[in-house]
Design an enzyme around this catalytic site. Structure first.
Site, PDB file in Angstrom:
ATOM      1  N   GLU A 120       0.810  -1.211   0.000  1.00  0.00           N
ATOM      2  CA  GLU A 120       0.000   0.000   0.000  1.00  0.00           C
ATOM      3  C   GLU A 120       0.851   1.272   0.000  1.00  0.00           C
ATOM      4  OE1 GLU A 120      -1.172   0.948   4.623  1.00  0.00           O
ATOM      5  OE2 GLU A 120      -2.361  -0.539   3.560  1.00  0.00           O
ATOM      6  N   HIS A 121       2.165   1.136   0.158  1.00  0.00           N
ATOM      7  CA  HIS A 121       3.026   2.317   0.181  1.00  0.00           C
ATOM      8  C   HIS A 121       3.529   2.714  -1.197  1.00  0.00           C
ATOM      9  CE1 HIS A 121       3.345   0.523   4.276  1.00  0.00           C
ATOM     10  NE2 HIS A 121       3.100   1.776   4.595  1.00  0.00           N
ATOM     11  N   HIS A 122       3.662   1.719  -2.104  1.00  0.00           N
ATOM     12  CA  HIS A 122       4.142   2.020  -3.455  1.00  0.00           C
ATOM     13  C   HIS A 122       3.280   1.407  -4.558  1.00  0.00           C
ATOM     14  CE1 HIS A 122       7.854   2.588  -0.986  1.00  0.00           C
ATOM     15  NE2 HIS A 122       8.034   3.597  -1.814  1.00  0.00           N
ATOM     16  N   GLN A 160       2.083  -6.482   5.247  1.00  0.00           N
ATOM     17  CA  GLN A 160       2.102  -7.915   5.542  1.00  0.00           C
ATOM     18  C   GLN A 160       1.641  -8.236   6.951  1.00  0.00           C
ATOM     19  OE1 GLN A 160       5.494 -10.039   4.003  1.00  0.00           O
ATOM     20  NE2 GLN A 160       5.336 -11.630   5.549  1.00  0.00           N
ATOM     21  N   HIS A 188       8.755  -8.576  -1.278  1.00  0.00           N
ATOM     22  CA  HIS A 188       8.164  -7.274  -1.573  1.00  0.00           C
ATOM     23  C   HIS A 188       8.936  -6.615  -2.712  1.00  0.00           C
ATOM     24  CE1 HIS A 188       5.739  -6.836   2.291  1.00  0.00           C
ATOM     25  NE2 HIS A 188       6.396  -7.976   2.445  1.00  0.00           N
TER      26      HIS A 188
END
Length: 227
Positions: A120-122, A160, A188
């Site tokens: 969700e960050h990248h 995760q 990831h």
């Protein structure tokens, strides 16, 4: 440069610059707007297609090219119907339980459940395997439903740690037992394909509940998974 404050830790404000590439786990629930489902899936796809066209245009891509002109629609369909379909509670798998007529009272382990999620960050892929174990409280679940539970929570922007707990909590609620274990081993792409570009590391997260939360059961479960 974006410096918006997005959270507080120990009374200190954290900006996006402060967090950088670190993964911030803000809660068990996937962060959703209250009106997330007021717009239909058709409307969402239309809107995403327009916005993704703008992204491609800003990047300098020629949207009149035969290879690219359909990309915004393809991406919109993929986002809504596939890789982020787990955001929609209508897609939550229906679970049927069966009586444990065989009186099997040892752990049941379903290992190597392959899943694809997105950081969700990248918004780049997380690729991994989930291992699930439970002890029956009198009911058993169809094996394929274990896979479907994993896929449902994986098909959304994720962290995760949250994914691990969401799967565990759903299993506990469905099976009506605390005797549940979840282990996730994942790579990831935000780590391997960008940033530090470490292609060899993997991340392991675990949840051990009830009878699984002791050293002997953890060792027994790990032996099953590794053999």
């Amino acid at each position: 440069m974006i410096t918006e404050t997005i959270s507080k830790t120990n009374g200190h404000k954290l900006s996006i610059d402060d967090i950088g590439d670190d993964h911030l786990f803000t809660g068990l629930d996937t962060p959703m707007k209250a009106n997330a489902f007021e717009m239909s899936n058709t409307e969402k796809k239309e809107r995403i297609s327009i916005l993704f066209s703008e992204i491609m245009d800003v990047l300098g891509l020629d949207l009149t090219d035969d290879s690219l002109q359909g990309t915004p629609d393809r991406v919109a369909k993929m986002y809504v119907e596939e890789i982020f379909s787990g955001l929609d509670p209508k897609n939550k798998p229906e679970i049927a339980l069966f009586d444990n007529k065989y009186q099997y009272n040892q752990m049941l382990v379903e290992k190597n459940i392959t899943f694809y999620s997105n950081c969700e960050h990248h918004f780049v892929p997380i690729i991994g395997k989930a291992h699930i174990a439970y002890k029956s409280s009198g009911k058993v679940i169809g094996l394929s439903k274990l896979n479907r539970i994993v896929q449902y929570f994986a098909k959304r922007p994720q962290v995760q740690e949250r994914l691990t707990n969401q799967i565990a909590n759903e299993l506990k609620a469905v099976l009506k037992t605390e005797d549940v274990a979840v282990i996730i081993d994942a790579k990831h792409l935000c780590v391997s394909s960008r940033g530090i570009k470490d292609d060899t590391s993997a991340t392991v997260t675990t949840y051990y509940g009830g009878e699984f939360n002791n050293a002997s059961k953890i060792l027994e479960l790990q032996n099953y998974i590794n053999n």
